[in-house]
Each structure stands twice: as structure tokens, then as C-alpha cells.
Design a protein around this motif. Structure first.
Motif, PDB file in Angstrom:
ATOM      1  N   HIS A  36    -115.187 -23.884  49.481  1.00  0.00           N
ATOM      2  CA  HIS A  36    -116.296 -23.191  48.855  1.00  0.00           C
ATOM      3  C   HIS A  36    -117.137 -24.096  47.957  1.00  0.00           C
ATOM      4  O   HIS A  36    -118.073 -23.633  47.314  1.00  0.00           O
ATOM      5  CB  HIS A  36    -115.780 -21.986  48.063  1.00  0.00           C
ATOM      6  CG  HIS A  36    -115.328 -20.865  48.957  1.00  0.00           C
ATOM      7  ND1 HIS A  36    -114.082 -20.859  49.555  1.00  0.00           N
ATOM      8  CD2 HIS A  36    -115.969 -19.753  49.384  1.00  0.00           C
ATOM      9  CE1 HIS A  36    -113.980 -19.765  50.299  1.00  0.00           C
ATOM     10  NE2 HIS A  36    -115.098 -19.086  50.223  1.00  0.00           N
ATOM     11  N   ASP A  37    -116.833 -25.375  47.935  1.00  0.00           N
ATOM     12  CA  ASP A  37    -117.636 -26.344  47.193  1.00  0.00           C
ATOM     13  C   ASP A  37    -118.846 -26.725  48.046  1.00  0.00           C
ATOM     14  O   ASP A  37    -118.692 -27.249  49.150  1.00  0.00           O
ATOM     15  CB  ASP A  37    -116.779 -27.583  46.903  1.00  0.00           C
ATOM     16  CG  ASP A  37    -117.525 -28.653  46.136  1.00  0.00           C
ATOM     17  OD1 ASP A  37    -118.697 -28.434  45.774  1.00  0.00           O
ATOM     18  OD2 ASP A  37    -116.928 -29.722  45.904  1.00  0.00           O
ATOM     19  N   VAL A  38    -120.046 -26.456  47.537  1.00  0.00           N
ATOM     20  CA  VAL A  38    -121.251 -26.724  48.334  1.00  0.00           C
ATOM     21  C   VAL A  38    -121.843 -28.099  48.065  1.00  0.00           C
ATOM     22  O   VAL A  38    -122.891 -28.429  48.617  1.00  0.00           O
ATOM     23  CB  VAL A  38    -122.321 -25.628  48.106  1.00  0.00           C
ATOM     24  CG1 VAL A  38    -121.764 -24.273  48.478  1.00  0.00           C
ATOM     25  CG2 VAL A  38    -122.831 -25.627  46.675  1.00  0.00           C
ATOM     26  N   GLY A  39    -121.177 -28.898  47.245  1.00  0.00           N
ATOM     27  CA  GLY A  39    -121.655 -30.247  47.022  1.00  0.00           C
ATOM     28  C   GLY A  39    -122.337 -30.433  45.676  1.00  0.00           C
ATOM     29  O   GLY A  39    -122.489 -29.488  44.901  1.00  0.00           O
ATOM     30  N   PRO A  40    -122.793 -31.644  45.402  1.00  0.00           N
ATOM     31  CA  PRO A  40    -123.342 -31.962  44.084  1.00  0.00           C
ATOM     32  C   PRO A  40    -124.724 -31.364  43.857  1.00  0.00           C
ATOM     33  O   PRO A  40    -125.403 -30.908  44.774  1.00  0.00           O
ATOM     34  CB  PRO A  40    -123.412 -33.495  44.101  1.00  0.00           C
ATOM     35  CG  PRO A  40    -123.561 -33.847  45.542  1.00  0.00           C
ATOM     36  CD  PRO A  40    -122.753 -32.822  46.293  1.00  0.00           C
ATOM     37  N   ALA A  41    -125.125 -31.382  42.594  1.00  0.00           N
ATOM     38  CA  ALA A  41    -126.470 -30.942  42.227  1.00  0.00           C
ATOM     39  C   ALA A  41    -127.512 -31.814  42.915  1.00  0.00           C
ATOM     40  O   ALA A  41    -127.268 -32.970  43.257  1.00  0.00           O
ATOM     41  CB  ALA A  41    -126.641 -31.010  40.709  1.00  0.00           C
ATOM     42  N   GLY A  42    -128.668 -31.249  43.117  1.00  0.00           N
ATOM     43  CA  GLY A  42    -129.766 -31.953  43.764  1.00  0.00           C
ATOM     44  C   GLY A  42    -130.806 -30.949  44.194  1.00  0.00           C
ATOM     45  O   GLY A  42    -130.621 -29.728  44.047  1.00  0.00           O
ATOM     46  N   SER A  43    -131.883 -31.414  44.765  1.00  0.00           N
ATOM     47  CA  SER A  43    -132.986 -30.521  45.100  1.00  0.00           C
ATOM     48  C   SER A  43    -132.653 -29.564  46.246  1.00  0.00           C
ATOM     49  O   SER A  43    -133.342 -28.561  46.434  1.00  0.00           O
ATOM     50  CB  SER A  43    -134.240 -31.334  45.448  1.00  0.00           C
ATOM     51  OG  SER A  43    -134.010 -32.153  46.574  1.00  0.00           O
ATOM     52  N   THR A  44    -131.592 -29.850  47.017  1.00  0.00           N
ATOM     53  CA  THR A  44    -131.175 -28.915  48.067  1.00  0.00           C
ATOM     54  C   THR A  44    -129.985 -28.064  47.637  1.00  0.00           C
ATOM     55  O   THR A  44    -129.461 -27.292  48.445  1.00  0.00           O
ATOM     56  CB  THR A  44    -130.813 -29.657  49.366  1.00  0.00           C
ATOM     57  OG1 THR A  44    -129.647 -30.472  49.151  1.00  0.00           O
ATOM     58  CG2 THR A  44    -131.969 -30.517  49.859  1.00  0.00           C
ATOM     59  N   TYR A  45    -129.569 -28.182  46.399  1.00  0.00           N
ATOM     60  CA  TYR A  45    -128.368 -27.446  45.971  1.00  0.00           C
ATOM     61  C   TYR A  45    -128.530 -25.943  46.161  1.00  0.00           C
ATOM     62  O   TYR A  45    -127.640 -25.273  46.701  1.00  0.00           O
ATOM     63  CB  TYR A  45    -128.031 -27.741  44.505  1.00  0.00           C
ATOM     64  CG  TYR A  45    -126.850 -26.919  44.023  1.00  0.00           C
ATOM     65  CD1 TYR A  45    -125.545 -27.363  44.233  1.00  0.00           C
ATOM     66  CD2 TYR A  45    -127.039 -25.681  43.404  1.00  0.00           C
ATOM     67  CE1 TYR A  45    -124.454 -26.594  43.842  1.00  0.00           C
ATOM     68  CE2 TYR A  45    -125.955 -24.912  43.017  1.00  0.00           C
ATOM     69  CZ  TYR A  45    -124.673 -25.368  43.230  1.00  0.00           C
ATOM     70  OH  TYR A  45    -123.597 -24.592  42.848  1.00  0.00           O
TER      71      TYR A  45
END
Length: 219
Positions: A36-45
Motif C-alpha cells: 500500500h506504499d505508493v512511493g515518495p512525494a513528488g508531482s505525481t504523488y
């Protein structure tokens, strides 16, 4: 929270679009924190989080449908309430996705391993196994075990949603998404307590039912 109203407001919000019986639970929940981890912060978060949460909510809808007609006290009513609430949120998230990421593909996406969290071309289509993991359905219940299957499964399903909501609070800067994350925490911690009471009424009280209490906070 009036999600349809929030969706309309978000479409006009320039800050919101930031492209910078002892029955087994439906799945082995211990393995799903990483899933369920969608990955790091960023403009596509926000795009990644919306796609993940829509799939997660879809799983809750399908789980609820198994007990709509159940005779056990309060179970069918709770399932229908969860279904209505999460169907409304799915609709709102779809509207936000179109408004904030009009260039995104129509299918749900995830960040490629090692991909740039700010780059749309670092996203790839969410695979079948990833969708199944997000939905947390597992094997369908039988008529004899579906009450416990639903109560235990939905408790853990809500727990995963709390993890995802806290992830959004840490990584998103989108005020609309943050409001939804807080709304999910408030609603689903109440429902977790209700699910636990129903399980206790049936004589089941496992330590695993309390593992998500530390995520009840809005911080």
C-alpha cells in the motif's frame, strides 16, 4: 464532508493541481503494508495515491456486497453504509483525477521501481496482482463464514486505509487530498471500533484487531 462539492472546488483550485465462525481473513494482512506504499512525494504523488485508494475502496465495495442480505444484527446495515460512503469517495476521486491530471492515462498507474516521482513518464500501468493486493479481497467467503470473513476482513481493510491516509498527510500538499485523508481516518477508526464490537459480540477478540489503534490520530 461533501465530496461532490469539494471536487468542484478542487477543479478550480490552482494549488490543488501540483504536478511538482473462525473464518480466515480475506488476505494475509501482514504482507500488505509495503503493497500500500505508493512511493515518495513528488508531482505525481497525488495521482498515484488516488489510483491506489480508488482500487482499495473498490475492494471494500465488493467485500460489502457479500453481506448485504445477511441476517446478523447490524452487519448488513454497516456493509451498506460503508458501500455508500466509499462509492461517493470513489466518484469524487475520479473527478479530482481528471481535473488535476488531465494528461494521465485512463488506467491506474504506479511508479516504476527507481522512477522519478516528478515524471509522468516514470509511471506504469498498475498490474493485476497490484490491483488485487490493493483491493484485499482474497478468496470469497462461504455462506457459513461470511459474517466473520467480512468483519475481520473489513477491519484489516480499514487499517490499510488508515496507513494510506497517514501517508498522504506526510507526502501530499494538496488541501483537498489532505481533507479526504483526514475524513478517511475519522470515519474508518469509528467503523473499526464498530467492527471490533461486533466481533467481540460473537466471541472473537484477537490482539490483531487492535494493531491499527496507533493510526487513529489525525497527526
Amino acid at each position: 464532508m461533501a465530496l461532490s462539492t469539494a471536487a468542484t472546488q478542487a477543479q478550480a483550485d490552482p494549488h490543488a493541481h501540483h504536478h511538482h465462525q473462525a473464518a480466515p481473513s480475506p488476505v494475509d494482512h501482514s504482507a500488505h503494508n509495503h503493497i500500500h506504499d505508493v512511493g515518495p512525494a513528488g508531482s505525481t504523488y497525488d495521482l498515484r495515491w488516488l489510483d491506489a485508494m480508488v482500487q482499495h475502496h473498490t475492494g471494500a465495495l465488493r467485500m460489502s456486497e457479500f453481506v448485504f442480505d445477511i441476517g446478523a444484527a447490524g452487519v448488513g446495515a454497516l456493509a451498506k453504509s460503508i458501500w455508500r460512503e466509499q462509492a461517493q469517495e470513489i466518484k469524487a476521486m475520479g473527478q479530482w483525477r481528471k481535473a488535476w491530471y488531465p494528461e494521465a492515462p485512463v488506467y491506474p498507474v504506479v511508479l516504476q521501481a527507481g522512477g522519478d516521482p516528478d515524471a509522468m513518464d516514470a509511471l506504469t500501468r498498475m498490474g493485476t496482482a497490484q490491483i488485487q493486493a490493493m483491493q484485499m479481497l482474497g478468496a470469497p467467503p462461504t455462506r457459513s463464514n461470511r459474517v466473520t470473513w467480512f468483519l475481520e476482513g473489513m477491519l484489516h481493510h480499514h487499517g490499510a486505509a488508515l496507513l494510506m491516509a497517514h501517508d498522504a498527510l506526510q507526502h501530499s500538499r494538496n488541501p483537498t487530498l489532505l481533507r479526504l485523508a483526514r475524513s478517511i481516518i475519522v470515519a474508518q477508526r469509528q467503523e473499526i471500533n464498530q467492527l471490533r464490537r461486533m466481533l467481540q459480540h460473537d466471541g472473537s477478540n484477537k490482539p490483531a484487531y487492535h494493531q491499527y489503534d496507533r493510526y487513529f490520530s489525525l497527526r
